[in-house]
Design an enzyme around this catalytic site. Sequence first.
Site, PDB file in Angstrom:
ATOM      1  N   ASP A  93      12.390   3.369  21.999  1.00 41.87           N
ATOM      2  CA  ASP A  93      10.511   3.028  22.126  1.00 41.87           C
ATOM      3  C   ASP A  93      11.014   4.158  23.554  1.00 41.87           C
ATOM      4  OD1 ASP A  93       9.464   2.193  20.297  1.00 41.87           O
ATOM      5  OD2 ASP A  93      10.370   0.070  21.395  1.00 41.87           O
ATOM      6  N   ARG A 108      19.456   5.812  18.809  1.00 42.45           N
ATOM      7  CA  ARG A 108      17.782   6.633  18.461  1.00 42.45           C
ATOM      8  C   ARG A 108      17.726   7.117  19.325  1.00 42.45           C
ATOM      9  NH1 ARG A 108      16.062   1.090  16.336  1.00 42.45           N
ATOM     10  NH2 ARG A 108      15.956   0.333  17.906  1.00 42.45           N
ATOM     11  N   SER A 121      10.125  -8.116  13.153  1.00 44.17           N
ATOM     12  CA  SER A 121       9.318  -6.730  11.743  1.00 44.17           C
ATOM     13  C   SER A 121      10.543  -7.052  10.097  1.00 44.17           C
ATOM     14  CB  SER A 121       8.741  -5.565  11.888  1.00 44.17           C
ATOM     15  OG  SER A 121       9.998  -4.511  12.338  1.00 44.17           O
ATOM     16  N   HIS A 132       8.361  -5.975  20.792  1.00 42.96           N
ATOM     17  CA  HIS A 132       8.983  -4.846  19.976  1.00 42.96           C
ATOM     18  C   HIS A 132       8.089  -3.777  19.831  1.00 42.96           C
ATOM     19  CE1 HIS A 132      11.219  -4.576  15.962  1.00 42.96           C
ATOM     20  NE2 HIS A 132      10.374  -5.726  14.600  1.00 42.96           N
ATOM     21  N   HIS A 179      17.364  -5.217  25.424  1.00 45.47           N
ATOM     22  CA  HIS A 179      17.517  -4.744  23.236  1.00 45.47           C
ATOM     23  C   HIS A 179      18.530  -6.562  23.451  1.00 45.47           C
ATOM     24  CE1 HIS A 179      18.147  -4.229  19.235  1.00 45.47           C
ATOM     25  NE2 HIS A 179      16.860  -3.694  19.159  1.00 45.47           N
TER      26      HIS A 179
HETATM   27  N1  NMX Z   1      12.689  -5.453  31.915  1.00 46.23           N
HETATM   28  C1  NMX Z   1      12.921  -6.556  32.513  1.00 46.23           C
HETATM   29  N2  NMX Z   1      13.231  -7.730  32.837  1.00 46.23           N
HETATM   30  C2  NMX Z   1      14.115  -7.435  31.271  1.00 46.23           C
HETATM   31  C3  NMX Z   1      14.384  -6.351  30.373  1.00 46.23           C
HETATM   32  C4  NMX Z   1      13.020  -5.612  30.734  1.00 46.23           C
HETATM   33  N3  NMX Z   1      13.201  -4.264  30.411  1.00 46.23           N
HETATM   34  N4  NMX Z   1      14.725  -7.054  29.407  1.00 46.23           N
HETATM   35  C5  NMX Z   1      15.399  -7.897  29.414  1.00 46.23           C
HETATM   36  N5  NMX Z   1      15.099  -8.442  30.730  1.00 46.23           N
HETATM   37  C6  NMX Z   1      14.867 -10.009  31.164  1.00 46.23           C
HETATM   38  C7  NMX Z   1      14.697 -10.970  30.123  1.00 46.23           C
HETATM   39  O1  NMX Z   1      12.767 -11.444  30.435  1.00 46.23           O
HETATM   40  C8  NMX Z   1      14.685 -11.856  30.768  1.00 46.23           C
HETATM   41  O2  NMX Z   1      14.526 -13.066  31.578  1.00 46.23           O
HETATM   42  P1  NMX Z   1      13.979 -14.405  31.966  1.00 46.23           P
HETATM   43  O3  NMX Z   1      15.201 -14.834  31.741  1.00 46.23           O
HETATM   44  O4  NMX Z   1      13.563 -14.144  33.311  1.00 46.23           O
HETATM   45  O5  NMX Z   1      13.225 -14.838  30.866  1.00 46.23           O
HETATM   46  C9  NMX Z   1      16.994 -11.449  30.513  1.00 46.23           C
HETATM   47  O6  NMX Z   1      16.242 -10.265  31.551  1.00 46.23           O
HETATM   48  C10 NMX Z   1      17.319 -12.088  29.959  1.00 46.23           C
HETATM   49  O7  NMX Z   1      16.902 -10.897  28.329  1.00 46.23           O
HETATM   50  P2  NMX Z   1      18.137 -10.354  27.722  1.00 46.23           P
HETATM   51  O8  NMX Z   1      18.555 -11.817  26.922  1.00 46.23           O
HETATM   52  O9  NMX Z   1      18.486  -9.191  28.235  1.00 46.23           O
HETATM   53  O10 NMX Z   1      16.954  -9.985  26.799  1.00 46.23           O
HETATM   54  P3  NMX Z   1      15.996 -10.632  25.081  1.00 46.23           P
HETATM   55  O11 NMX Z   1      16.817 -10.814  24.010  1.00 46.23           O
HETATM   56  O12 NMX Z   1      15.477 -11.612  25.558  1.00 46.23           O
HETATM   57  O13 NMX Z   1      14.962  -9.778  25.099  1.00 46.23           O
HETATM   58  C11 NMX Z   1      13.663  -7.473  25.100  1.00 46.23           C
HETATM   59  C12 NMX Z   1      15.025  -8.404  24.467  1.00 46.23           C
HETATM   60  C13 NMX Z   1      13.645  -5.966  23.407  1.00 46.23           C
HETATM   61  C14 NMX Z   1      12.783  -8.050  24.421  1.00 46.23           C
HETATM   62  C15 NMX Z   1      13.459  -6.798  26.053  1.00 46.23           C
HETATM   63  O14 NMX Z   1      14.731  -6.333  26.215  1.00 46.23           O
HETATM   64  C16 NMX Z   1      12.825  -7.102  26.768  1.00 46.23           C
HETATM   65  O15 NMX Z   1      11.177  -6.954  27.151  1.00 46.23           O
HETATM   66  N6  NMX Z   1      12.601  -5.470  26.923  1.00 46.23           N
HETATM   67  C17 NMX Z   1      11.039  -4.717  27.276  1.00 46.23           C
HETATM   68  C18 NMX Z   1      10.194  -4.703  26.797  1.00 46.23           C
HETATM   69  C19 NMX Z   1      10.826  -3.463  24.666  1.00 46.23           C
HETATM   70  O16 NMX Z   1      11.490  -2.184  25.280  1.00 46.23           O
HETATM   71  N7  NMX Z   1      11.217  -4.241  23.592  1.00 46.23           N
HETATM   72  C20 NMX Z   1      11.707  -2.206  22.607  1.00 46.23           C
HETATM   73  C21 NMX Z   1      12.638  -3.241  22.069  1.00 46.23           C
HETATM   74  C22 NMX Z   1      12.814  -2.046  20.612  1.00 46.23           C
HETATM   75  N8  NMX Z   1      11.918  -2.636  19.422  1.00 46.23           N
HETATM   76  O17 NMX Z   1      11.691  -0.993  19.313  1.00 46.23           O
HETATM   77  O18 NMX Z   1      11.731  -3.161  18.835  1.00 46.23           O
HETATM   78  C1  MLT Z   2      14.366  -2.383  16.310  1.00 43.85           C
HETATM   79  O1  MLT Z   2      14.215  -1.394  15.501  1.00 43.85           O
HETATM   80  O2  MLT Z   2      13.758  -3.575  15.302  1.00 43.85           O
HETATM   81  C2  MLT Z   2      14.406  -2.698  17.255  1.00 43.85           C
HETATM   82  O3  MLT Z   2      15.548  -2.558  18.367  1.00 43.85           O
HETATM   83  C3  MLT Z   2      14.437  -4.401  17.878  1.00 43.85           C
HETATM   84  C4  MLT Z   2      16.156  -5.333  17.500  1.00 43.85           C
HETATM   85  O4  MLT Z   2      16.424  -4.654  16.475  1.00 43.85           O
HETATM   86  O5  MLT Z   2      15.619  -6.107  17.374  1.00 43.85           O
END
Ligand code: NMX
Ligand code: MLT
Length: 441
Positions: A372, A326, A240, A270, A317
């Site tokens: 979150d 947080r 964002s 996100h 994350h």
């Molecule tokens: N549950 C299951 N699998 C996960 C999760 C999770 N919570 N987090 C990461 N992975 C998987 C990811 O999908 C990827 O799988 P693949 O190689 O099969 O595509 C693998 O682990 C490696 O990912 P990472 O490098 O650890 O994470 P990345 O930096 O790509 O993504 C998020 C970060 C935040 C997108 C990811 O952790 C996620 O999808 N979390 C759940 C959604 C979430 O809570 N988002 C909110 C973030 C905070 N915000 O407010 O923005």
């Molecule tokens: C945020 O607050 O924007 C989230 O934790 C996602 C991030 O920092 O990449």
Amino acid sequence: MDPLKQKFYDKASALFTEMRAMLKEHGNTKVDEVKLSQVFGGARGVKMMIWETSQLDPIEGIRFRGYSIPQLKELLPSGPFGEPKPEGLFWLMLVGEIPSEEEVDWLSNEWRQRAAVPKHTFQILDTLPKDAHPMTQFIMAITATQTESIFAKRYAEGLPKTDYWDPVYEDTMNLIARLPRIAAYIYRRSFHNGVHIEPDSSLDWASNFAHMLGFENAEFKGLMRLYMTIHADHEGGNASAHTTHLVGSTLSDPYLSFAAGMTSLAGPLHGLANQEVIKWILDMLEELGTKTPSKEEIAEYVNKTLSEGKVIPGYGHAVLRRPDPRFTAQKEYAEQHLRDSELVQVVWKIFEVVPDILAGLGKVKNPWPNVDAHSGAILVHYGLTEYPFYTVLFGVSRAMGVLAASCWSRALGMPLERPKSLTSEWVKSFLAEQQAVSASS
Ligand code: NMX
Ligand code: MLT
């Protein structure tokens, strides 16, 4: 000039001069090298923008102008439960100084004076179906309010580059002041039969927001101050913030660039994750037929979610490698005020179960909870149960960080953002050339 604007102008002019000199002398110094895995991997870790308001450390978490969340709780003017006032954080992010109580009161009052929302914003909202997602309504309302942009008007009249920061500051202040009214209008029209609540001019920004949503409980108002503070900024690379930054770099005004940022926040990876988390928990409780699941039952449900190819919302994350401070700040608030809530206890039990399971997958870089994972259970406890609205709360808070940063971008004369893209064909030829060179040497 108002005192905050004057302070910002003085600091920004000094940094502008310093930065120009620094770039003249060190412009060719390398600060990074980019690997192919980063090009294909969402640019993780690539250093590519200036963001003054906060910086994220993978282990310690966010620091706003160098201050951690526990330090903000100590140092910023606070509410009755020790929760920092978001006005104080905005002041800190914009000018890099901890404000006094008087300065925070001045800012509260300033936002109160600037809070009027044009009639057509409400009229546009009223044309939308009540069940349009609150983030869709929020984005449309912000875009509709763009008619009030002082930057857009002054740019059209002919504005020199050195003056961009001035109307961007004015738009920033006006938009932040207006957002609680817009968000509360969306909440009341979608979930409370369009019975709206007038602002109360005796309240600070966050507690007036709580009041307009329909919550008078002092603890809920305290929660809103804390919530608005901790969600405000997370350095510049999050989706964002980065979207707002990119769109702002085209000199699209703060209303349009913030609306664009909100389209990023509306994604489930996100900001929408806060609604996904509570939905996932409530679905789990329903499927298990209990409000007090055991750790074994939670583990089984987590494994089922993963086996369906889904993520566990609220965990993981892109940068953090420890529990998000947080999350911890919200946990501490819940420990202080609502430790008997069954739903909050489920969140704490999930925290005991999920990290081991995610770590066991061997691919998740951060198995810990993010911001979150906790918020929904606390909001449900106080009666804000309509979870499709949760990302709007996040968005109102995020405005403070990304718009303070937009003021800096324009004051520092940042150019149009335009990184380089590659085709996979280019990458294949590049690698072939590299191999040929190393074979011949
Ligand atoms: N549950 C299951 N699998 C996960 C999760 C999770 N919570 N987090 C990461 N992975 C998987 C990811 O999908 C990827 O799988 P693949 O190689 O099969 O595509 C693998 O682990 C490696 O990912 P990472 O490098 O650890 O994470 P990345 O930096 O790509 O993504 C998020 C970060 C935040 C997108 C990811 O952790 C996620 O999808 N979390 C759940 C959604 C979430 O809570 N988002 C909110 C973030 C905070 N915000 O407010 O923005
Ligand atoms: C945020 O607050 O924007 C989230 O934790 C996602 C991030 O920092 O990449």
